[in-house]
Motif scaffolding. Sequence first.
Motif, mmCIF file in Angstrom:
data_model
loop_
_atom_site.group_PDB
_atom_site.id
_atom_site.type_symbol
_atom_site.label_atom_id
_atom_site.label_comp_id
_atom_site.label_asym_id
_atom_site.label_seq_id
_atom_site.Cartn_x
_atom_site.Cartn_y
_atom_site.Cartn_z
ATOM 1 N N VAL A 90 0.880 -1.178 0.000
ATOM 2 C CA VAL A 90 0.000 0.000 0.000
ATOM 3 C C VAL A 90 0.911 1.219 0.000
ATOM 4 O O VAL A 90 1.712 1.406 0.920
ATOM 5 C CB VAL A 90 -0.931 0.023 1.216
ATOM 6 N N THR A 91 0.830 2.038 -1.032
ATOM 7 C CA THR A 91 1.706 3.196 -1.182
ATOM 8 C C THR A 91 0.881 4.451 -1.368
ATOM 9 O O THR A 91 -0.351 4.422 -1.350
ATOM 10 C CB THR A 91 2.632 3.009 -2.399
ATOM 11 N N GLU A 92 1.571 5.562 -1.580
ATOM 12 C CA GLU A 92 0.890 6.824 -1.852
ATOM 13 C C GLU A 92 0.114 6.775 -3.159
ATOM 14 O O GLU A 92 -0.746 7.612 -3.413
ATOM 15 C CB GLU A 92 1.911 7.964 -1.897
ATOM 16 N N LEU A 93 0.406 5.791 -3.996
ATOM 17 C CA LEU A 93 -0.306 5.607 -5.262
ATOM 18 C C LEU A 93 -1.503 4.684 -5.113
ATOM 19 O O LEU A 93 -2.225 4.440 -6.078
ATOM 20 C CB LEU A 93 0.648 5.053 -6.326
ATOM 21 N N GLY A 94 -1.690 4.129 -3.906
ATOM 22 C CA GLY A 94 -2.798 3.226 -3.664
ATOM 23 C C GLY A 94 -2.337 1.805 -3.399
ATOM 24 O O GLY A 94 -1.136 1.533 -3.299
ATOM 25 N N PRO A 95 -3.275 0.856 -3.328
ATOM 26 C CA PRO A 95 -2.908 -0.546 -3.091
ATOM 27 C C PRO A 95 -2.412 -1.210 -4.363
ATOM 28 O O PRO A 95 -2.777 -0.819 -5.475
ATOM 29 C CB PRO A 95 -4.223 -1.168 -2.618
ATOM 30 N N GLY A 96 -1.578 -2.211 -4.174
ATOM 31 C CA GLY A 96 -1.037 -2.936 -5.322
ATOM 32 C C GLY A 96 0.053 -3.879 -4.864
ATOM 33 O O GLY A 96 -0.082 -4.547 -3.836
ATOM 34 N N TYR A 97 1.168 -3.896 -5.614
ATOM 35 C CA TYR A 97 2.235 -4.852 -5.332
ATOM 36 C C TYR A 97 3.606 -4.231 -5.584
ATOM 37 O O TYR A 97 3.760 -3.366 -6.448
ATOM 38 C CB TYR A 97 2.097 -6.097 -6.225
ATOM 39 N N TRP A 98 4.596 -4.738 -4.805
ATOM 40 C CA TRP A 98 5.997 -4.497 -5.132
ATOM 41 C C TRP A 98 6.440 -5.599 -6.082
ATOM 42 O O TRP A 98 6.149 -6.770 -5.857
ATOM 43 C CB TRP A 98 6.886 -4.545 -3.887
ATOM 44 N N VAL A 99 7.161 -5.231 -7.116
ATOM 45 C CA VAL A 99 7.710 -6.223 -8.043
ATOM 46 C C VAL A 99 9.123 -6.575 -7.578
ATOM 47 O O VAL A 99 10.054 -5.776 -7.707
ATOM 48 C CB VAL A 99 7.745 -5.685 -9.487
ATOM 49 N N MET A 100 9.270 -7.768 -7.028
ATOM 50 C CA MET A 100 10.566 -8.239 -6.553
ATOM 51 C C MET A 100 11.157 -9.184 -7.597
ATOM 52 O O MET A 100 10.545 -10.189 -7.972
ATOM 53 C CB MET A 100 10.409 -8.969 -5.216
ATOM 54 N N GLN A 101 12.372 -8.830 -8.074
ATOM 55 C CA GLN A 101 13.008 -9.631 -9.129
ATOM 56 C C GLN A 101 14.434 -9.960 -8.714
ATOM 57 O O GLN A 101 15.177 -9.091 -8.259
ATOM 58 C CB GLN A 101 13.001 -8.875 -10.457
ATOM 59 N N PRO A 102 14.846 -11.218 -8.853
ATOM 60 C CA PRO A 102 16.220 -11.597 -8.486
ATOM 61 C C PRO A 102 17.207 -11.198 -9.577
ATOM 62 O O PRO A 102 16.893 -11.277 -10.775
ATOM 63 C CB PRO A 102 16.137 -13.118 -8.339
ATOM 64 N N TYR A 103 18.380 -10.778 -9.145
ATOM 65 C CA TYR A 103 19.458 -10.396 -10.059
ATOM 66 C C TYR A 103 20.715 -11.190 -9.701
ATOM 67 O O TYR A 103 21.017 -11.415 -8.515
ATOM 68 C CB TYR A 103 19.789 -8.910 -9.911
ATOM 69 N N ALA A 104 21.434 -11.581 -10.719
ATOM 70 C CA ALA A 104 22.754 -12.181 -10.518
ATOM 71 C C ALA A 104 23.775 -11.047 -10.488
ATOM 72 O O ALA A 104 23.908 -10.298 -11.454
ATOM 73 C CB ALA A 104 23.069 -13.158 -11.644
#
Length: 236
Positions: A90-104
Motif C-alpha cells: 500500500v503506497t501513496e499511489l494506492g494498493p497494489g504490489y511491489w515487483v521483486m526480481q532476483p538479479y545475478a
Amino acid sequence: MTHNRHERRPGWGTAALLLISAVMVVTFVLLGNWQMRRLFWKLDLIETVEARAFGDEQPLPARFDADDHVYLRVSFDGTPLPQHILVKAVTELGPGYWVMQPYATDPGLLWVNRGFVPSAKKTSEQWATAPQHITGLIRPSAHQGTLLERNDPAANRWVARDTSQMSQALGLDASLPYFVDADHLAPLGASPRGGLTIVQFRNSHLSYALTWYAMAVLFLGALIWIALRYRKLLDS
C-alpha cells in the motif's frame, strides 16, 4: 491500648506512602533520562541514514552490516533473472504490489524491488524491460509477515520481502540478506514505479521523556504534601 494502636497507624501508613512516592519519583526521572538518551541516539541515527540515502552512490558491500548499510545508496550492474514475485503493498499511489526480481550480481544473488504496480498492471507484459544497471537503497530482508498476515509461498501470497524465503520458493540459490529498493528507472509513467522508498523514522522519545518528567513532578508534589502531613502528625 486499642486507642494507642489506632493513633500509630496513620504514621506508619504515611511513612509507607512517603517511601512509595520517593521510589516513583526516582523511577520516573530515570525513565525520562533513558528516553532522552534514546532521543539523542535516534537523532544521530536519522542524520546518519539521511547522509547514506542522499549521498553519493556506492558499490554493493562485499559483506552486509545492517548498522552500516541500511538505506545506503548503491549503484551496480547485474543480470535480471526471468522470475519475479509480487509482494502486497500500500503506497501513496494506492494498493497494489511491489515487483521483486532476483538479479545475478558479483556479491551473489540479489533481490531488487523494481517498484510498485497497481492490481490492474500485475502481469510482466505490462512492465518496462528490467534494466541491467540499478541504483537504489539497500533494505534488510524482512520477516515472513505479521501476526495477522504472513507469507504463504504455496499459495503465492506474499506480504513481506523475505529474501531467503522468496529464493527458496523459486528454487534459487541462497540470496544476500538484503534487497535493493530501485529508483524509478523506467520511462515516465511506465511500470513498475520505483523510487517510492520512504526514509522516515518515528521519533517520539522527547514526548515520552516529557511525560515521565511530568509524572515525576506530580509524584514529587504528592511526596511534599504527604511529608508535610506526616510532620504535622508527628507534631500533634
